[in-house]
Scaffold this active site. Structure first.
Site, PDB file in Angstrom:
ATOM      1  N   ASP A  55      -7.462  -9.246   2.976  1.00 32.59           N
ATOM      2  CA  ASP A  55      -6.052  -8.946   3.236  1.00 32.59           C
ATOM      3  C   ASP A  55      -5.297 -10.234   3.604  1.00 32.59           C
ATOM      4  O   ASP A  55      -5.837 -11.098   4.306  1.00 32.59           O
ATOM      5  CB  ASP A  55      -6.050  -7.961   4.434  1.00 32.59           C
ATOM      6  CG  ASP A  55      -4.765  -7.219   4.624  1.00 32.59           C
ATOM      7  OD1 ASP A  55      -4.008  -7.086   3.648  1.00 32.59           O
ATOM      8  OD2 ASP A  55      -4.521  -6.751   5.760  1.00 32.59           O
ATOM      9  N   THR A 108      -2.732  -0.879  12.643  1.00 35.34           N
ATOM     10  CA  THR A 108      -2.355  -0.633  14.040  1.00 35.34           C
ATOM     11  C   THR A 108      -2.906   0.693  14.582  1.00 35.34           C
ATOM     12  O   THR A 108      -3.452   0.741  15.689  1.00 35.34           O
ATOM     13  CB  THR A 108      -0.818  -0.655  14.166  1.00 35.34           C
ATOM     14  OG1 THR A 108      -0.378  -1.957  13.778  1.00 35.34           O
ATOM     15  CG2 THR A 108      -0.361  -0.347  15.579  1.00 35.34           C
TER      16      THR A 108
HETATM   17  O1  G3H Z   1      -2.244  -5.609   6.191  1.00 33.02           O
HETATM   18  C1  G3H Z   1      -2.392  -4.641   6.948  1.00 33.02           C
HETATM   19  C2  G3H Z   1      -1.370  -3.631   7.142  1.00 33.02           C
HETATM   20  O2  G3H Z   1      -0.169  -3.966   6.542  1.00 33.02           O
HETATM   21  C3  G3H Z   1      -1.356  -2.970   8.462  1.00 33.02           C
HETATM   22  O3  G3H Z   1      -0.111  -2.622   8.982  1.00 33.02           O
HETATM   23  O4  G3H Z   1      -0.819  -2.501  11.346  1.00 33.02           O
HETATM   24  O5  G3H Z   1       1.376  -1.638  10.632  1.00 33.02           O
HETATM   25  O6  G3H Z   1      -0.694  -0.441   9.984  1.00 33.02           O
HETATM   26  P1  G3H Z   1      -0.073  -1.727  10.304  1.00 33.02           P
HETATM   27 ZN    ZN Z   2      -0.145  -6.112   5.829  1.00 30.06          ZN
END
Ligand code: G3H
Ligand code: ZN
Length: 279
Positions: free
Chosen positions: A80, A231
């Site tokens: 990622d 998150t």
């Molecule tokens: O790259 C990871 C995600 O975009 C996670 O986003 O923490 O808001 O779920 P989030």
């Molecule tokens: Zn992200």
């Protein structure tokens, strides 16, 4: 079984659902995603943020690949938000076939050059590249982008970007943010519709934690076939540790509580994204 992000996205697109890509940091995260995907008979993606990679290194990558191979449902492993050619090279060499080359913090010209180079490198390994156009606000691990620095994806620029780079999937910025939304999220669905009409690659939406069900469904209708979730998983993990620490100082029991809490989040997302029952 170990699958590829591109194969999973193709099936998702053809069948009108989306995939969950869940950030993992350790064995508990990997087990939670695998167990939820198996329970829901769903494909899934485990993804490693660069900060998790710096912490766990190639052993974390190997753990993800081994767990995917063991699973009874298709699981892909994805790097990622990487900004580092060395990191991308290292995970490709370790057997990962799906990476995000994140040049969204660069100027447009530099994002083009970086992404083009990472596409060439990744395609040599028969892998696929997700890139981001625009810039997402919010916080994920050690990366914070202030709201005033955020930029939405421009549909015309997206066409040019894809032609010039050969990117396989596009992460869009339409008001989605990393971390918790302050109040009701406000997504620009007209922009998403315009992007979808302009480009043919699969679309990805980051910052899926806290998105209301209706918005997730609308985004899927408008072409999103991969949602990134971090998150809510981290909150579940930490919440479980906090809740159980006093009553059970046994380490394995705590690890299981954290796994179960994350598994519940993953399972609900797989249902919401429509991938449950599709494996
Ligand atoms: O790259 C990871 C995600 O975009 C996670 O986003 O923490 O808001 O779920 P989030
Ligand atoms: Zn992200």
């Amino acid at each position: 079984m170990l699958s590829t992000t591109i194969a999973l996205m193709k099936a998702a697109r053809e069948n009108g659902y989306a995939l969950g890509a869940f950030n993992v940091y350790n064995l508990e995260g990997v087990r939670a995603v695998g167990a939820a995907a198996e329970m829901e008979h769903s494909p899934a993606i485990v993804q490693i943020h660069p900060s998790a990679l710096r912490h766990g290194g190639i052993p974390l990558v190997a753990l993800c690949l081994a767990a995917a191979q063991e699973a009874s449902v298709p699981i892909a492993v994805h790097l990622d938000h990487s900004t580092s050619p060395d990191e991308i090279r290292a995970v490709l060499a370790a057997g990962v076939t799906s990476i995000m080359a994140d040049g969204s913090g660069l100027s447009y010209a530099d994002n083009l050059a970086f992404t083009r180079e990472m596409v060439a490198l990744t395609h040599e390994h028969k892998g696929t590249v997700e890139a981001e156009l625009g810039r997402l606000a919010g916080t994920e691990d050690d990366l914070t982008v202030e709201e005033y620095e955020a930029r939405f994806t421009d549909p015309d620029q997206a066409v040019d970007f894809l032609v010039q780079t050969g990117t396989d999937a596009l992460a869009v910025c339409i008001g989605n943010i990393h971390g918790r939304y302050r109040g009701e999220p406000c997504l620009d669905f007209d922009r998403l519709d315009a992007i979808r009409k302009a480009v043919s690659v699969p679309l990805v939406l980051h910052g899926a934690s806290g998105l209301p069900e209706g918005m997730v469904r609308r985004a899927i209708e408008l072409g999103v076939c991969k949602f990134s979730v971090n998150t809510e998983l981290r909150e579940a993990y930490l919440g479980a540790l906090r809740d159980h620490l006093a009553e059970s100082p046994d380490l394995l029991t705590l690890m299981q509580s954290a796994t179960d809490a994350m598994k519940g989040v993953v399972s609900a997302k797989l249902q919401l994204f429509g991938s449950a029952g599709k494996a």
